[in-house]
Write a protein that holds these residues in place. Structure first.
Motif, short mmCIF file in Angstrom:
data_model
loop_
_atom_site.label_atom_id
_atom_site.label_comp_id
_atom_site.label_asym_id
_atom_site.label_seq_id
_atom_site.Cartn_x
_atom_site.Cartn_y
_atom_site.Cartn_z
N TYR A 1 0.81 -1.24 0.00
CA TYR A 1 0.00 0.00 0.00
C TYR A 1 0.83 1.28 0.00
O TYR A 1 0.28 2.37 0.07
CB TYR A 1 -0.96 -0.02 1.20
CG TYR A 1 -1.91 -1.21 1.13
CD1 TYR A 1 -1.74 -2.30 1.98
CD2 TYR A 1 -2.93 -1.26 0.19
CE1 TYR A 1 -2.57 -3.40 1.90
CE2 TYR A 1 -3.77 -2.36 0.11
CZ TYR A 1 -3.59 -3.42 0.96
OH TYR A 1 -4.41 -4.52 0.90
N GLY A 2 2.16 1.13 -0.07
CA GLY A 2 3.01 2.33 -0.13
C GLY A 2 3.27 2.96 1.22
O GLY A 2 2.83 2.46 2.26
N ILE B 1 -5.58 0.70 -4.32
CA ILE B 1 -4.15 0.99 -4.40
C ILE B 1 -3.42 -0.21 -5.01
O ILE B 1 -2.57 -0.08 -5.88
CB ILE B 1 -3.61 1.33 -3.00
CG1 ILE B 1 -4.27 2.61 -2.47
CG2 ILE B 1 -2.10 1.43 -3.00
CD1 ILE B 1 -4.08 2.86 -0.99
N SER B 2 -3.79 -1.40 -4.53
CA SER B 2 -3.14 -2.63 -5.03
C SER B 2 -3.91 -3.16 -6.24
O SER B 2 -5.07 -2.79 -6.46
CB SER B 2 -3.14 -3.68 -3.91
OG SER B 2 -4.48 -4.13 -3.66
N GLY C 1 -1.18 2.14 -7.38
CA GLY C 1 -0.79 2.81 -6.14
C GLY C 1 -1.70 4.00 -5.88
O GLY C 1 -2.85 4.04 -6.37
#
Ligand SMILES: O=C(O)[C@]1(O)C=C(c2cccc(Sc3ccccc3)c2)[C@@H](O)[C@H](O)C1
Length: 152
Positions: free
Chosen positions: A25-26, A104-105, A131
């Motif tokens: 998820y960054g 996001i993914s 992302g």
């Protein structure tokens, strides 16, 4: 005609963004995402509000309120609710506000059960796997869509 109103909704556990599983998820926090979204919308002449909840009913209530507030487009990361929430599906279709579903993914490259969404067939569009850029793309699409609708 005032500025276009866009609502950014984030579902359960996204308040933990940036703290755990950054490889998926960054590193950005939800607050980073929300702050950048407000700034991006403003630069495009739109007004963005945001809300995050871990509670399905709170998100349903916020979607109902969006109709009352004159929100014209919604960007939603439903998180886990994506995969089982008929209530969110019904709320979003019930208020008749166009929405972009964002993940996001790349949910299609993950567990089988993440491949099913109760929202996607009702969404204007779905963005996944890019992302947090997905939020930026979704907001830009909403502004363009609302401007085109205004000029039609
Ligand atoms: O990729 C996404 O944005 C997604 O919508 C987001 C999800 C998500 C959101 C927040 C947290 C978690 S799991 C987690 C829990 C604690 C810390 C970090 C991650 C998954 C998943 O439930 C969805 O299947 C996919």
């Amino acid at each position: 005609m005032g500025p276009k109103k866009i609502l950014l909704l984030n579902g359960p556990n996204l308040n933990l963004l940036g703290t755990r599983e950054p490889h998926i998820y960054g590193h950005e926090t939800l607050s980073d995402i929300e702050t950048r979204a407000v700034s991006q919308a403003s630069s495009l002449g739109a007004e963005l509000s945001f809300f995050q909840s871990n509670h399905e009913g709170a998100l349903v209530d916020r979607i109902h309120q969006a109709r009352i507030d004159g929100v014209e487009a919604i960007v939603i990361n439903p998180a886990a609710f994506t995969h089982y929430s008929v209530a969110l599906r019904d709320a979003l279709t019930g208020v008749s506000i166009p929405f972009v579903e964002i993940h996001i993914s790349n949910v299609h490259a993950r567990e089988e059960w993440r491949h099913k969404s109760f929202l996607s067939d009702k969404a204007a569009g779905v963005i996944c796997g890019l992302g947090t850029f997905g939020y930026k793309a979704a907001i830009e699409w909403c502004v363009e869509h609302l401007k085109a609708k205004e000029n039609s």
